[in-house]
Design an enzyme around this catalytic site. Structure first.
Site, PDB file in Angstrom:
ATOM      1  N   HIS A   1       9.691  -3.573   3.033  1.00 16.52           N
ATOM      2  CA  HIS A   1       9.267  -3.796   1.647  1.00 16.52           C
ATOM      3  C   HIS A   1      10.477  -4.075   0.757  1.00 16.52           C
ATOM      4  CE1 HIS A   1       5.874  -1.132   3.120  1.00 16.52           C
ATOM      5  NE2 HIS A   1       5.211  -2.177   2.662  1.00 16.52           N
TER       6      HIS A   1
ATOM      7  N   SER B   1       7.167  -0.510   9.618  1.00 15.15           N
ATOM      8  CA  SER B   1       5.774  -0.376   9.191  1.00 15.15           C
ATOM      9  C   SER B   1       5.583   0.991   8.565  1.00 15.15           C
ATOM     10  CB  SER B   1       4.827  -0.527  10.390  1.00 15.15           C
ATOM     11  OG  SER B   1       3.503  -0.191  10.034  1.00 15.15           O
TER      12      SER B   1
ATOM     13  N   ARG C   1       3.074   2.724   8.936  1.00 12.83           N
ATOM     14  CA  ARG C   1       2.419   3.547   9.958  1.00 12.83           C
ATOM     15  C   ARG C   1       3.434   4.214  10.892  1.00 12.83           C
ATOM     16  NH1 ARG C   1      -3.126   2.389  10.100  1.00 12.83           N
ATOM     17  NH2 ARG C   1      -3.695   0.518   8.937  1.00 12.83           N
TER      18      ARG C   1
ATOM     19  N   MET D   1       0.837  -1.196   0.000  1.00 13.34           N
ATOM     20  CA  MET D   1       0.000   0.000   0.000  1.00 13.34           C
ATOM     21  C   MET D   1       0.877   1.253   0.000  1.00 13.34           C
ATOM     22  SD  MET D   1      -3.539  -0.660   2.005  1.00 13.34           S
ATOM     23  CE  MET D   1      -2.925  -0.480   3.660  1.00 13.34           C
TER      24      MET D   1
END
Length: 296
Positions: free
Chosen positions: A37, A198, A200, A30
């Site tokens: 990642h 993350s 976030r 996302m």
């Protein structure tokens, strides 16, 4: 590296690749990419001829409109990270000309030209923990991931173990739909202080970022604690250690069978035991997830 906004353009490019017998790996994301990642991309580049990275903030998996609104969107920075990662992955490789990386960054209208009304439910793995606390979340995950698989038809797809329950749900979906793809699980990537990487994390204020590593610290310490204490005592110890830190609030901590995701009451209940946790951090607050393996 090529970036595609249109699905058909990516499919045409992949059709040409497959005519040459090239294998395709996929990393669904996302966006707001980080080293976690990047580790997935590096592995895909190593194991495949073509790597497709999707960058799409999927609205159907958010049950909180503010969470969807605030989710970081950094496509330009994401592409820079992917270029750097790809260059590092193929450095000193003679096969540099046989490797490719494609980015699919569609709009919501491109991904969902009509509303996706499909329903996915895989109890018990999709109905406990995140499934219980975020109604509709895994249905949205299955909608977008299945669509990505149909679009790219990857030979392999790479997922980080931080989203541990999500992997179990995706595997169940693949089995049910009969999609021919190998789901590759990759280790969690952590910062030096233990906090799981993350997207976030970029939303954390400095004081929030300072206390967030308490989550993994408590989980890691509980592995030793569990050797001399019961499941319930271990559960209570982790929750207590985290909640005593001002600014942290445990939403749930479940100690479960690693295959069925059902709660256990004794360490002898399963040969594969995992502790899964979600914690609210800070004033906003930011929702952080993590897990620890007690037996594997």
């Amino acid at each position: 590296m090529k970036v595609f906004q249109k699905i058909v353009d990516l499919q045409n490019a992949l059709f040409d690749e497959r005519k040459q017998g090239r294998q395709v790996g996929m990393v669904p994301t996302m966006g707001a990419l980080h080293e976690g990642h990047a580790s997935l991309v590096r592995r895909s580049v190593k194991e495949n001829d073509v790597t497709v990275v999707s960058v799409f903030v999927n609205p159907t998996q958010f049950n909180d409109k503010n969470d969807l609104k605030n989710y970081p969107r950094t496509l330009e920075a994401d592409c820079q990270l992917l270029e750097k990662t790809f260059d590092e992955a193929i450095e000193n490789r003679k096969s540099v000309n046989s490797k490719s990386i494609y980015v699919l960054a569609p709009s919501v209208e491109e991904m969902y030209p009509t509303p996706d009304t499909r329903q996915f439910e895989y109890p018990p793995v999709s109905t406990v923990m995140e499934g219980a606390h975020r109604p509709g979340h895994f249905n949205g995950v299955c909608q977008v991931v299945s669509r990505l698989f149909y679009i790219a038809k990857p030979d392999r797809a790479y997922f980080g173990e931080k989203d541990w329950q999500q992997i179990a749900v995706v595997k169940a979906m693949v089995r049910q739909l009969g999609i021919r793809v190998e789901i590759v699980e990759c280790d969690i990537v952590r910062d030096e202080d233990g906090l799981a990487k993350s997207s976030r994390n970029t939303l954390l204020a400095p004081d929030e970022r300072a206390i967030a590593p308490t989550i993994y610290k408590a989980l890691k310490a509980s592995v030793t604690y569990a050797k001399k204490h019961t499941v319930q005592e271990t559960h209570d110890k982790v929750v207590g250690d985290i909640n005593k830190v001002d600014g942290l609030d445990v939403e749930y901590f479940s100690i479960v069978d690693g295959n069925t995701l059902q709660d256990i009451t004794s360490w002898d209940d399963s040969p594969y035991v995992v502790g899964c946790i979600t914690v609210y951090c800070g004033k906003t607050p930011i929702r952080l997830i993590d897990h620890i393996k007690y037996k594997s």
